[in-house]
Every structure is written in structure tokens, then in C-alpha cells.
Enzyme design. Sequence first.
Site, PDB file in Angstrom:
ATOM      1  N   ASP A  50     -39.600   1.894 -54.661  1.00 14.20           N
ATOM      2  CA  ASP A  50     -39.366   2.968 -53.671  1.00 14.20           C
ATOM      3  C   ASP A  50     -40.164   4.204 -54.074  1.00 14.20           C
ATOM      4  OD1 ASP A  50     -38.341   4.486 -51.620  1.00 14.20           O
ATOM      5  OD2 ASP A  50     -36.455   4.928 -52.645  1.00 14.20           O
TER       6      ASP A  50
ATOM      7  N   CYS B 197     -42.821   5.446 -47.769  1.00 12.38           N
ATOM      8  CA  CYS B 197     -42.305   6.555 -46.940  1.00 12.38           C
ATOM      9  C   CYS B 197     -43.464   7.434 -46.484  1.00 12.38           C
ATOM     10  CB  CYS B 197     -41.275   7.368 -47.711  1.00 12.38           C
ATOM     11  SG  CYS B 197     -41.922   8.112 -49.202  1.00 12.38           S
TER      12      CYS B 197
ATOM     13  N   SER C 203     -40.312   8.819 -63.689  1.00 10.14           N
ATOM     14  CA  SER C 203     -41.081   9.728 -64.539  1.00 10.14           C
ATOM     15  C   SER C 203     -40.365  11.069 -64.704  1.00 10.14           C
ATOM     16  CB  SER C 203     -42.480   9.946 -63.948  1.00 10.14           C
ATOM     17  OG  SER C 203     -42.358  10.399 -62.622  1.00 10.14           O
TER      18      SER C 203
HETATM   19  N1  SAH Z   1     -35.084   5.206 -54.850  1.00 11.86           N
HETATM   20  C1  SAH Z   1     -34.604   6.575 -54.924  1.00 11.86           C
HETATM   21  C2  SAH Z   1     -35.604   7.575 -54.388  1.00 11.86           C
HETATM   22  C3  SAH Z   1     -36.968   7.535 -55.032  1.00 11.86           C
HETATM   23  S1  SAH Z   1     -37.879   8.997 -54.830  1.00 11.86           S
HETATM   24  C4  SAH Z   1     -33.270   6.681 -54.222  1.00 11.86           C
HETATM   25  O1  SAH Z   1     -32.828   5.751 -53.538  1.00 11.86           O
HETATM   26  O2  SAH Z   1     -32.631   7.722 -54.351  1.00 11.86           O
HETATM   27  C5  SAH Z   1     -39.277   8.742 -55.828  1.00 11.86           C
HETATM   28  C6  SAH Z   1     -39.047   8.887 -57.322  1.00 11.86           C
HETATM   29  O3  SAH Z   1     -40.244   8.484 -57.965  1.00 11.86           O
HETATM   30  C7  SAH Z   1     -38.790  10.299 -57.826  1.00 11.86           C
HETATM   31  O4  SAH Z   1     -37.583  10.306 -58.569  1.00 11.86           O
HETATM   32  C8  SAH Z   1     -39.972  10.631 -58.769  1.00 11.86           C
HETATM   33  O5  SAH Z   1     -39.553  11.333 -59.927  1.00 11.86           O
HETATM   34  C9  SAH Z   1     -40.450   9.265 -59.137  1.00 11.86           C
HETATM   35  N2  SAH Z   1     -41.876   9.099 -59.474  1.00 11.86           N
HETATM   36  C10 SAH Z   1     -42.948   9.610 -58.844  1.00 11.86           C
HETATM   37  N3  SAH Z   1     -44.103   9.115 -59.367  1.00 11.86           N
HETATM   38  C11 SAH Z   1     -43.729   8.267 -60.358  1.00 11.86           C
HETATM   39  C12 SAH Z   1     -44.452   7.425 -61.256  1.00 11.86           C
HETATM   40  N4  SAH Z   1     -45.791   7.346 -61.215  1.00 11.86           N
HETATM   41  N5  SAH Z   1     -43.746   6.687 -62.134  1.00 11.86           N
HETATM   42  C13 SAH Z   1     -42.392   6.752 -62.170  1.00 11.86           C
HETATM   43  N6  SAH Z   1     -41.665   7.495 -61.320  1.00 11.86           N
HETATM   44  C14 SAH Z   1     -42.317   8.256 -60.435  1.00 11.86           C
END
Ligand code: SAH
Length: 393
Positions: A297, A337, A248
Site C-alpha cells: 500500500d 493511490c 520508513s
Molecule cells: N497501509 C496504511 C497506509 C500506508 S500510507 C494504512 O492502511 O493505514 C504509506 C506509508 O508508506 C507511510 O506510512 C510512509 O511512511 C510509508 N513509506 C513511504 N515510502 C516508503 C518506503 N520507500 N519504504 C517504506 N515505507 C515507506
Amino acid sequence: MATVTLKKGRDKSVRHRHPWIFSGAIARVEGDPAPGATVAVQAADGTPLGRGAWSPESQITVRLWSTDPAALIDEAFFRNRLSQALASRPPLTAGDNAQRLVNGEPDGLPGLIVDRYADFLVCQIFSAGAEHWKDTIVGLLRELTGCTGIYERSEAEVRDKEGLPRCCGRLAGAEPPPLIEIGEGGFRYLVDIRQGHKTGFYLDQRDNRARVARYCREASVLNCFAYSGGFAVAALGNGARLVENIDSSAAALALARQNIALNGFDPDRAQFTDGDVFRMLRRYVEEGRRFDVVVLDPPKFIESRRHLERASRGYKDINLFAFRLLNPGGILATFSCSGLMDRELFERTVAYAALDAGREARVLEWLDQAADHPAALHFPEGKYLKGLICRAW
Ligand code: SAH
């Protein structure tokens, strides 16, 4: 030095070396300690228990520096603890140069996080005690690591709870470049330590990126919550046919795109969708799309126990739709997490998601936070990341 006396029967956790003393456990305070000052802690009967930092604004009113009642909390103390933290890091694979150097309580330094990205360090200071000793800590970090510069990203809500203003900026040495290039697992990533999440990169997923990538050969991969493309780069590097990234944050996806290019992968093998994972998963199910691997994740959904039930429904929801999107024999790599969601609840949630999706899931691997994010056996709060690699039929 001020003295904090605990209520009768409230000394057990300290004796078990748990570093947090909650306001409700304190009977009285003699003296008038300033925020962050060192206080002596004693049991109701006067038995000395240790020394800690006073944090009057926080529910966690004392964070123990040491369970040695005679410990001197001074520069030598921090030199010792920081040296020990650095010496405790697991060996880095050749070519890797990003690592968590200090992981707060489990490293005996409550409220202090230090991550290394190539020649720069990024600190997060989350307790009044660590804030009090900030200059000492920064000076020692420069000396002990020889880093080029140290940057601060103390922005999380915990600062508010500790009564500390949110702080961000250069602490010592050179001003870091807009993007720092790091090596991880044979791949290269650009890290935005100023605007990126937390300190800029999710180092806790290092080992898991490599573990999940092994299942991606020739696969179509849906990388949900992609951030800057950590799992995407690892998957493409392990021969994934196509990786679709959903996040997002447009800024995160822009960096993911850059990271994929940096590693020389064909841009046609990656797609980027700026959207809400909850909505996109539903839409893909409706459209009849299928993937060989789905990675989930998500960010921490749970800030307090009150949110546990709603958050569990969130986890259930995304896992249910992810199972529906998998080809027979496909792989779901799913994470949480949220420290408040323990492994048992997480596994139960994924189990019900598989059940409701009508899929039979076999767990191939149980995943954890990387070894440079140690937990302490007496501090279960330090364990927060858990994951499963499941094959679904
Ligand atoms: N997998 C990544 C870390 C993910 S952190 C890695 O290995 O580096 C979580 C991510 O989820 C963030 O980038 C945040 O912008 C996104 N996020 C949070 N809520 C969301 C939603 N409802 N839909 C899509 N993305 C989302």
C-alpha cells in the site's frame, strides 16, 4: 461581482459540470476579484454558466461552486451543501466512528476535506474559495455535527499552488487529545491527528482492510508501507499467525505497535522493520524468505504526469519482488493511490510484474476507495485508489 468570460469553445467541461476552470480557458475578467471571492462565469457568447471561487495563483483559476448561474454563494449555500454531504455518507457499521464527511469536489465543495474521528473533526482546506468561507464552514460543521472540536491540517503542497500559507491547529471547540481512539471494523485504532499523515488515518482503505484480512487466517503476512498498522490489526484480528510490518517512519511503526497492543493481540505475532520497502523486499528475496500474504500500500509516487514512467517502474519493482516472496497459492493485495496512474496502467504493471516473477496470478477481487470517498461521474479526478487481490501460483 466580477465576471469571468471563457474563450470560445472552452465552455464544454463546465457544461458537463466539471468544476475546474484552468487559466488557459479564460479570455477575460471584468472586475478585480480578491482571492477566494465569488465570480460569475460565462461562455464566450455571454451565456451564463455558473458561479465559482476566484483563485488567481492557481492553474485552476476558478473552482465552480455551482453550475446554476443564479446561485447565491452564502451561508445558506454552504448549509445546504454540507447537509447534503453528511446525508450522503453510507451507513457506518455499529461501533465504527471514523468517516470522511466531506470529500471535496465530488461533494460539491471544491477544496474541502472533512474527516471525523470519534467526537472530533479534522479539516483540510485546499482552495482559495474554501479558505475564504472557512469561518462559515467551521461554524456550520459544529452546528450540523455537534462535534466536540475541529482541527485543521491544511499542509499539502496544493496550498502553495493556491497561494495559501500552510495552516495547522485548532479551529473550534475543545483541543483534541494527543491520540484519538476510533473504532473501525470491530477493531480499535489510535489516530494522531496532529502529526499523522493527511488527517491522521487512511480512511479510504477501510473496506479494503476488511477484504484483505479475510485471506489472513493462519497466514504469515508481510505488511509493506504499514503506517499505523491498519492492515496489521485487521489481519491479526482475522487470525493471521504473524504480521511483519515495514515502514520508513519510526513514528508510524511506534503507533502500529500501540494499535496492535490496544486490540489485545499477542505482541509476538507482530514484527516491525523500520526500513525502505524497495530494499527490504530485495533482501528478503535474497534470503529466501516466503509469506502467505503480502500487502503493498505505497504512498502516492506520482505528483505530475512527468513522473508517470518512473513511478510505473517503482510499482513494477515492488510488485515483482512481492510476487517472488509469495508461497504457492499466496495472496498479493496491491494498491495504487496515484490518481494519474489509471486502473488500466496499474493492472498492466502488476501483470508484467507477475510475468517477470514467473508467477501466474489470478485476480480474485478488484478494490476501490471506500464509499465515504465518493467520486463524481463528471469528475474522474476524484477516483484515485485502486487495488487488486491476486492469488499467485
Ligand atoms: N497501509 C496504511 C497506509 C500506508 S500510507 C494504512 O492502511 O493505514 C504509506 C506509508 O508508506 C507511510 O506510512 C510512509 O511512511 C510509508 N513509506 C513511504 N515510502 C516508503 C518506503 N520507500 N519504504 C517504506 N515505507 C515507506
